[in-house]
Design a protein around this motif. Sequence first.
Motif, mmCIF file in Angstrom:
data_model
loop_
_atom_site.group_PDB
_atom_site.id
_atom_site.type_symbol
_atom_site.label_atom_id
_atom_site.label_comp_id
_atom_site.label_asym_id
_atom_site.label_seq_id
_atom_site.Cartn_x
_atom_site.Cartn_y
_atom_site.Cartn_z
ATOM 1 N N ASN A 161 0.825 -1.215 0.000
ATOM 2 C CA ASN A 161 0.000 0.000 0.000
ATOM 3 C C ASN A 161 0.858 1.262 0.000
ATOM 4 O O ASN A 161 0.702 2.142 0.851
ATOM 5 C CB ASN A 161 -0.962 -0.012 1.196
ATOM 6 N N ALA A 162 1.746 1.342 -0.965
ATOM 7 C CA ALA A 162 2.679 2.473 -1.065
ATOM 8 C C ALA A 162 1.968 3.733 -1.531
ATOM 9 O O ALA A 162 1.045 3.676 -2.339
ATOM 10 C CB ALA A 162 3.803 2.122 -2.040
ATOM 11 N N ASN A 163 2.433 4.846 -1.025
ATOM 12 C CA ASN A 163 1.890 6.156 -1.350
ATOM 13 C C ASN A 163 3.065 7.115 -1.438
ATOM 14 O O ASN A 163 3.731 7.343 -0.432
ATOM 15 C CB ASN A 163 0.962 6.588 -0.212
ATOM 16 N N THR A 164 3.374 7.650 -2.625
ATOM 17 C CA THR A 164 4.504 8.573 -2.758
ATOM 18 C C THR A 164 4.026 9.894 -3.340
ATOM 19 O O THR A 164 3.007 9.960 -4.017
ATOM 20 C CB THR A 164 5.615 7.997 -3.662
ATOM 21 N N ARG A 189 3.355 15.234 -8.595
ATOM 22 C CA ARG A 189 2.888 13.883 -8.885
ATOM 23 C C ARG A 189 2.639 13.118 -7.594
ATOM 24 O O ARG A 189 3.378 13.265 -6.629
ATOM 25 C CB ARG A 189 3.904 13.137 -9.739
ATOM 26 N N THR A 190 1.600 12.301 -7.616
ATOM 27 C CA THR A 190 1.378 11.327 -6.555
ATOM 28 C C THR A 190 1.352 9.952 -7.205
ATOM 29 O O THR A 190 1.005 9.817 -8.383
ATOM 30 C CB THR A 190 0.047 11.559 -5.801
ATOM 31 N N MET A 191 1.737 8.941 -6.456
ATOM 32 C CA MET A 191 1.715 7.585 -6.982
ATOM 33 C C MET A 191 1.321 6.648 -5.848
ATOM 34 O O MET A 191 1.859 6.752 -4.748
ATOM 35 C CB MET A 191 3.079 7.193 -7.546
ATOM 36 N N TYR A 218 9.353 -3.088 -8.854
ATOM 37 C CA TYR A 218 8.234 -3.777 -9.477
ATOM 38 C C TYR A 218 6.951 -3.296 -8.793
ATOM 39 O O TYR A 218 6.824 -3.385 -7.575
ATOM 40 C CB TYR A 218 8.399 -5.288 -9.344
ATOM 41 N N LEU A 219 6.009 -2.789 -9.578
ATOM 42 C CA LEU A 219 4.790 -2.191 -9.052
ATOM 43 C C LEU A 219 3.591 -3.096 -9.322
ATOM 44 O O LEU A 219 3.468 -3.659 -10.407
ATOM 45 C CB LEU A 219 4.537 -0.837 -9.717
ATOM 46 N N THR A 220 2.712 -3.202 -8.350
ATOM 47 C CA THR A 220 1.462 -3.927 -8.503
ATOM 48 C C THR A 220 0.322 -2.922 -8.441
ATOM 49 O O THR A 220 0.209 -2.174 -7.471
ATOM 50 C CB THR A 220 1.296 -4.977 -7.383
ATOM 51 N N SER A 221 -0.495 -2.875 -9.469
ATOM 52 C CA SER A 221 -1.635 -1.957 -9.575
ATOM 53 C C SER A 221 -1.248 -0.499 -9.310
ATOM 54 O O SER A 221 -1.821 0.161 -8.451
ATOM 55 C CB SER A 221 -2.747 -2.367 -8.602
ATOM 56 N N PRO A 222 -0.264 0.019 -10.074
ATOM 57 C CA PRO A 222 0.133 1.413 -9.845
ATOM 58 C C PRO A 222 -0.900 2.414 -10.372
ATOM 59 O O PRO A 222 -1.592 2.139 -11.351
ATOM 60 C CB PRO A 222 1.444 1.536 -10.627
ATOM 61 N N LYS A 223 -0.985 3.534 -9.682
ATOM 62 C CA LYS A 223 -1.841 4.647 -10.106
ATOM 63 C C LYS A 223 -1.052 5.925 -9.865
ATOM 64 O O LYS A 223 -0.636 6.209 -8.750
ATOM 65 C CB LYS A 223 -3.137 4.678 -9.312
ATOM 66 N N SER A 224 -0.858 6.680 -10.945
ATOM 67 C CA SER A 224 -0.090 7.920 -10.863
ATOM 68 C C SER A 224 -0.981 9.082 -11.298
ATOM 69 O O SER A 224 -1.733 8.971 -12.262
ATOM 70 C CB SER A 224 1.120 7.820 -11.794
ATOM 71 N N ILE A 225 -0.882 10.187 -10.574
ATOM 72 C CA ILE A 225 -1.577 11.416 -10.969
ATOM 73 C C ILE A 225 -0.529 12.516 -11.081
ATOM 74 O O ILE A 225 0.174 12.814 -10.120
ATOM 75 C CB ILE A 225 -2.662 11.824 -9.960
ATOM 76 N N SER A 226 -0.400 13.074 -12.293
ATOM 77 C CA SER A 226 0.525 14.185 -12.533
ATOM 78 C C SER A 226 -0.273 15.478 -12.585
ATOM 79 O O SER A 226 -1.303 15.553 -13.256
ATOM 80 C CB SER A 226 1.273 13.991 -13.855
ATOM 81 N N PHE A 227 0.230 16.479 -11.877
ATOM 82 C CA PHE A 227 -0.433 17.781 -11.833
ATOM 83 C C PHE A 227 0.324 18.729 -12.764
ATOM 84 O O PHE A 227 1.524 18.922 -12.618
ATOM 85 C CB PHE A 227 -0.441 18.315 -10.397
#
Length: 190
Positions: A50-53, A64-66, A81-90
């Motif tokens: 449950n990573a949050n960067t 950016r958040t990921m 290695y990422l599982t189900s990544p979601k990135s939002i770039s502002f």
Amino acid sequence: MFELSNRLRLLITALILVPFLLYWGFTSTPQEASSNISELTGKIDYYVDNANTREWDETGTLTRTMTSAKIEHDPQAELNYLTSPKSISFRSNDSEIQITSDKGITRDDNSRTDLAGNVIVHDNPSSESGTKLLTEQLTIYPQKDFAETDKPVTISSTSGNLKGIGMDLHFEKQVLNLHSNVKGIYHEVD
């Protein structure tokens, strides 16, 4: 008395030798230990559930958040290695780009990210005029603000749909090039 001494000597000897023999029997030889270390090369050295960067630019503005269900780090390959990544770039124009996929791989130096499986790039997801891009693989070069794929791509928006094979995308310039077999439908917008 002589018998008691022998028994006492035998008991003391056993008390001294048993721990040593147990230790010796349960530990590995130096050769086995070095082979175990070489087996670890190329293995994951840490993981995060449950990573949050978050990333900020030099002025302190969030860029950016990921999030990712899991991140595993391979120090030998210098990959995450990422599982189900979601990135939002502002973006500087107050727009957002949201990117999701089933899995991904990023380099430690953040020079390249490879996404695979149900890759969705959603430009302005909260607006009515948002554009959605779908593909199975996408390579992103974050430092160049550029992405590309050689797989089929589907782009949909309120004004129409496009399909093609292969694509390159310049995020900041908002320029998208489809490479071949391009087909589209345009919807007149009132």
